[in-house]
Design a protein around this motif. Structure first.
Motif, PDB file in Angstrom:
ATOM      1  N   ASN A 248      10.817  14.289  -5.495  1.00  0.00           N
ATOM      2  CA  ASN A 248      10.729  13.065  -4.693  1.00  0.00           C
ATOM      3  C   ASN A 248       9.878  11.995  -5.369  1.00  0.00           C
ATOM      4  N   GLN A 249      10.360  11.465  -6.468  1.00  0.00           N
ATOM      5  CA  GLN A 249       9.745  10.296  -7.101  1.00  0.00           C
ATOM      6  C   GLN A 249      10.791   9.185  -7.126  1.00  0.00           C
ATOM      7  N   PHE A 250      10.438   8.030  -6.579  1.00  0.00           N
ATOM      8  CA  PHE A 250      11.404   6.940  -6.442  1.00  0.00           C
ATOM      9  C   PHE A 250      10.799   5.619  -6.891  1.00  0.00           C
ATOM     10  N   LEU A 251      11.606   4.819  -7.604  1.00  0.00           N
ATOM     11  CA  LEU A 251      11.223   3.465  -7.986  1.00  0.00           C
ATOM     12  C   LEU A 251      11.906   2.472  -7.061  1.00  0.00           C
ATOM     13  N   LEU A 252      11.160   1.492  -6.597  1.00  0.00           N
ATOM     14  CA  LEU A 252      11.654   0.485  -5.670  1.00  0.00           C
ATOM     15  C   LEU A 252      11.718  -0.877  -6.357  1.00  0.00           C
ATOM     16  N   PRO A 253      12.607  -1.766  -5.914  1.00  0.00           N
ATOM     17  CA  PRO A 253      12.793  -3.064  -6.591  1.00  0.00           C
ATOM     18  C   PRO A 253      11.502  -3.872  -6.643  1.00  0.00           C
ATOM     19  N   ALA A 254      11.079  -4.203  -7.862  1.00  0.00           N
ATOM     20  CA  ALA A 254       9.755  -4.768  -8.080  1.00  0.00           C
ATOM     21  C   ALA A 254       9.557  -6.134  -7.424  1.00  0.00           C
ATOM     22  N   ASP A 255      10.444  -7.080  -7.703  1.00  0.00           N
ATOM     23  CA  ASP A 255      10.229  -8.431  -7.199  1.00  0.00           C
ATOM     24  C   ASP A 255      10.228  -8.489  -5.684  1.00  0.00           C
ATOM     25  N   GLU A 256      11.167  -7.787  -5.062  1.00  0.00           N
ATOM     26  CA  GLU A 256      11.233  -7.799  -3.599  1.00  0.00           C
ATOM     27  C   GLU A 256      10.004  -7.144  -2.987  1.00  0.00           C
ATOM     28  N   LEU A 257       9.488  -6.089  -3.624  1.00  0.00           N
ATOM     29  CA  LEU A 257       8.359  -5.352  -3.062  1.00  0.00           C
ATOM     30  C   LEU A 257       7.032  -6.045  -3.326  1.00  0.00           C
ATOM     31  N   ALA A 258       6.895  -6.691  -4.472  1.00  0.00           N
ATOM     32  CA  ALA A 258       5.612  -7.268  -4.859  1.00  0.00           C
ATOM     33  C   ALA A 258       5.347  -8.622  -4.230  1.00  0.00           C
ATOM     34  N   ARG A 259       6.362  -9.217  -3.625  1.00  0.00           N
ATOM     35  CA  ARG A 259       6.203 -10.568  -3.103  1.00  0.00           C
ATOM     36  C   ARG A 259       6.352 -10.572  -1.587  1.00  0.00           C
ATOM     37  N   ALA A 260       5.343 -11.060  -0.930  1.00  0.00           N
ATOM     38  CA  ALA A 260       5.356 -11.112   0.534  1.00  0.00           C
ATOM     39  C   ALA A 260       6.187 -12.313   0.981  1.00  0.00           C
ATOM     40  N   THR A 261       7.478 -12.099   1.054  1.00  0.00           N
ATOM     41  CA  THR A 261       8.444 -13.132   1.419  1.00  0.00           C
ATOM     42  C   THR A 261       9.494 -12.477   2.310  1.00  0.00           C
ATOM     43  N   PRO A 262      10.465 -13.240   2.821  1.00  0.00           N
ATOM     44  CA  PRO A 262      11.526 -12.607   3.612  1.00  0.00           C
ATOM     45  C   PRO A 262      12.291 -11.519   2.865  1.00  0.00           C
ATOM     46  N   ARG A 263      12.240 -11.520   1.532  1.00  0.00           N
ATOM     47  CA  ARG A 263      12.940 -10.478   0.779  1.00  0.00           C
ATOM     48  C   ARG A 263      12.288  -9.097   0.920  1.00  0.00           C
ATOM     49  N   LEU A 264      11.150  -9.023   1.600  1.00  0.00           N
ATOM     50  CA  LEU A 264      10.564  -7.713   1.895  1.00  0.00           C
ATOM     51  C   LEU A 264      11.512  -6.861   2.740  1.00  0.00           C
ATOM     52  N   ILE A 265      12.411  -7.495   3.465  1.00  0.00           N
ATOM     53  CA  ILE A 265      13.397  -6.732   4.232  1.00  0.00           C
ATOM     54  C   ILE A 265      14.263  -5.898   3.283  1.00  0.00           C
ATOM     55  N   LEU A 266      14.640  -6.474   2.140  1.00  0.00           N
ATOM     56  CA  LEU A 266      15.416  -5.732   1.153  1.00  0.00           C
ATOM     57  C   LEU A 266      14.599  -4.574   0.584  1.00  0.00           C
ATOM     58  N   ALA A 267      13.327  -4.831   0.299  1.00  0.00           N
ATOM     59  CA  ALA A 267      12.460  -3.777  -0.214  1.00  0.00           C
ATOM     60  C   ALA A 267      12.289  -2.675   0.821  1.00  0.00           C
ATOM     61  N   GLY A 268      12.143  -3.076   2.088  1.00  0.00           N
ATOM     62  CA  GLY A 268      12.002  -2.095   3.152  1.00  0.00           C
ATOM     63  C   GLY A 268      13.239  -1.244   3.301  1.00  0.00           C
ATOM     64  N   GLY A 269      14.407  -1.861   3.185  1.00  0.00           N
ATOM     65  CA  GLY A 269      15.644  -1.094   3.259  1.00  0.00           C
ATOM     66  C   GLY A 269      15.737  -0.072   2.140  1.00  0.00           C
ATOM     67  N   ALA A 270      15.365  -0.483   0.923  1.00  0.00           N
ATOM     68  CA  ALA A 270      15.386   0.441  -0.212  1.00  0.00           C
ATOM     69  C   ALA A 270      14.381   1.564  -0.015  1.00  0.00           C
ATOM     70  N   MET A 271      13.214   1.244   0.538  1.00  0.00           N
ATOM     71  CA  MET A 271      12.206   2.266   0.777  1.00  0.00           C
ATOM     72  C   MET A 271      12.676   3.267   1.823  1.00  0.00           C
ATOM     73  N   CYS A 272      13.258   2.790   2.905  1.00  0.00           N
ATOM     74  CA  CYS A 272      13.722   3.696   3.955  1.00  0.00           C
ATOM     75  C   CYS A 272      14.817   4.626   3.439  1.00  0.00           C
ATOM     76  N   LEU A 273      15.691   4.105   2.583  1.00  0.00           N
ATOM     77  CA  LEU A 273      16.708   4.963   1.979  1.00  0.00           C
ATOM     78  C   LEU A 273      16.075   6.023   1.086  1.00  0.00           C
TER      79      LEU A 273
END
Length: 317
Positions: A248-273
Motif C-alpha cells: 500500500n504505497q501510492f503516489l497522488l497528483p502533485a499539483d492538485e494536492l500541493a495547491r489549496a484550490t478547487p482542484r483539491l477535489i480532484l486530489a481528494g478523489g484520487a486519494m479516496c480511490l
C-alpha cells in the motif's frame, strides 16, 4: 530551487511563514495583480479575474494562460526590478508559504500586500470569496466557493461508511516531513476514511524520525508524484510495516494536492480511490497471510535499527 523543494515549501512552509492575521474581506477592485504562489494564481482565475493578473510566481502553470505572464520570483526571492516594471496595485501572498520577512519587505517598498490563508479545506472557499471581493468578482466567487463546498460534501458522503485505515503522508523523504491534523491534506485523509498517524503533532508540517513512522505502523503510505517512483524505496528496509506487507504505497497528483484550490477535489478523489484500493489489499493479505502482524520494530533488519531521517521529535515517538 528544484521542483521537489518548491513542492515541500508549498506543502509545509518549511522555511518559516507569515503569521499575519487573516485579512478581512475588502470591497476594493484592483486591476494589476501579482501573485506570489501558484495556488493564489489559480484562485484568481477561479473567480474569473485572470485578466487582472500582470505577474505570477514560479511554478504557476494552471490554467495554461498563466504561462505567458512574467514571473517575479517565488515566495522566498522576489525580483524587485521586474516587480517595479509591472507596477502592480495588489500583491497577493500566501499566509502558509510566504515568509514574514518577505511580506514586511514588500510592504516597506510601498506595495499593497494582502495575505490569503489556505491552511484548511474551509479556507479554500473563504479565499475564493476574499479574492472575489478584491477583484470585484463577488458573485462569481460565491458560485465557485459554493461549488467547492458541495463537491467536498459529496466526497465525504461517498466515503462515510469506509472502513478505517491508518495513513502516513510523506511530504519529503530527506529530511523526513509529514503533516498534522490541521493541514488540508490530513482533512482529505479523514474525508476518505483514513486516519493520519501523525495527526496529534503540534506543528503543521513537523519533522519526524524514521523510528516514529515504524512505531506507528501505517497501513498506507502516501506521497505526491513529484517525489518520484522511488519515494518509498527507503521504507523497504522495514518489510513488516503493514503498508509494505499490503503493498500500500501510492503516489497522488502533485499539483492538485500541493495547491489549496478547487482542484483539491480532484486530489481528494484520487486519494479516496487509493485508500479504497488499500483496503482491498489489506483484506486480501488478511485472507491469505498470517492472522497476527509481526512487530515492525522488533523485526527490522539489524543494519537499519536506530537510523533516522531528520531530527527526532519527542511527540512523534
Amino acid at each position: 530551487m528544484t521542483r521537489a523543494l518548491a513542492l515541500a515549501g508549498l506543502f509545509a512552509a518549511l522555511c518559516g511563514c507569515s503569521d499575519a492575521p487573516r485579512e478581512s474581506l475588502q470591497t476594493d477592485t484592483y486591476q494589476r495583480i501579482v501573485t506570489l504562489a501558484p495556488n493564489l494564481t489559480e484562485l484568481v482565475y477561479a473567480v474569473g479575474a485572470g485578466d487582472r493578473l500582470v505577474g505570477v510566481s514560479a511554478w504557476s502553470d494552471y490554467p495554461a494562460e498563466v504561462l505567458r505572464l512574467p514571473v517575479v520570483g517565488d515566495a522566498f526571492m522576489v525580483d524587485q526590478e521586474q516587480l517595479a516594471l509591472l507596477d502592480p496595485d495588489l500583491l497577493l501572498v500566501w499566509e502558509s508559504g510566504t515568509p514574514a520577512h518577505t511580506v514586511d519587505e514588500l510592504r516597506r517598498s510601498g506595495y499593497n500586500v494582502k495575505v490569503v490563508r489556505t491552511r484548511g479545506l474551509s479556507d479554500v472557499s473563504d479565499a475564493l470569496q476574499h479574492v472575489g471581493a478584491l477583484t470585484g468578482m463577488v458573485d462569481e466567487a460565491e458560485v465557485a466557493a459554493a461549488d467547492f463546498r458541495e463537491q467536498l460534501a459529496a466526497l465525504r458522503a461517498a466515503n462515510r461508511d469506509a472502513e478505517p485505515i491508518t495513513v502516513f503522508f510523506q511530504v519529503t523523504g530527506r529530511p523526513l516531513f509529514t503533516i498534522n491534523a490541521e493541514h488540508y491534506v490530513s482533512e482529505l485523509i479523514e474525508i476518505c476514511g483514513g486516519t493520519n498517524i501523525f495527526d496529534d503533532l503540534g506543528e503543521l508540517a513537523p519533522s519526524i524520525s524514521v523510528e516514529a513512522v515504524v512505531d506507528r505502523a501505517p497501513e498506507v503510505m502516501l506521497a505526491s508524484t513529484d517525489a518520484g517512483d522511488d519515494a518509498f524505496a527507503e521504507w523497504q528496509r522495514w518489510p513488516t510495516i503493514p503498508a509494505n506487507l499490503y503493498g500500500n504505497q501510492f503516489l497522488l497528483p502533485a499539483d492538485e494536492l500541493a495547491r489549496a484550490t478547487p482542484r483539491l477535489i480532484l486530489a481528494g478523489g484520487a486519494m479516496c480511490l487509493a485508500l479504497q484500493r488499500a483496503r482491498f489489499n489489506r483484506a486480501a493479505f488478511s485472507a491469505s497471510g498470517p492472522t497476527e502482524l509481526p512487530d515492525p520494530t522488533r523485526h527490522a533488519p539489524e543494519h537499519a535499527q536506530g537510523q533516522t531521517e531528520g531530527p527526532t521529535d519527542d511527540s512523534g515517538t
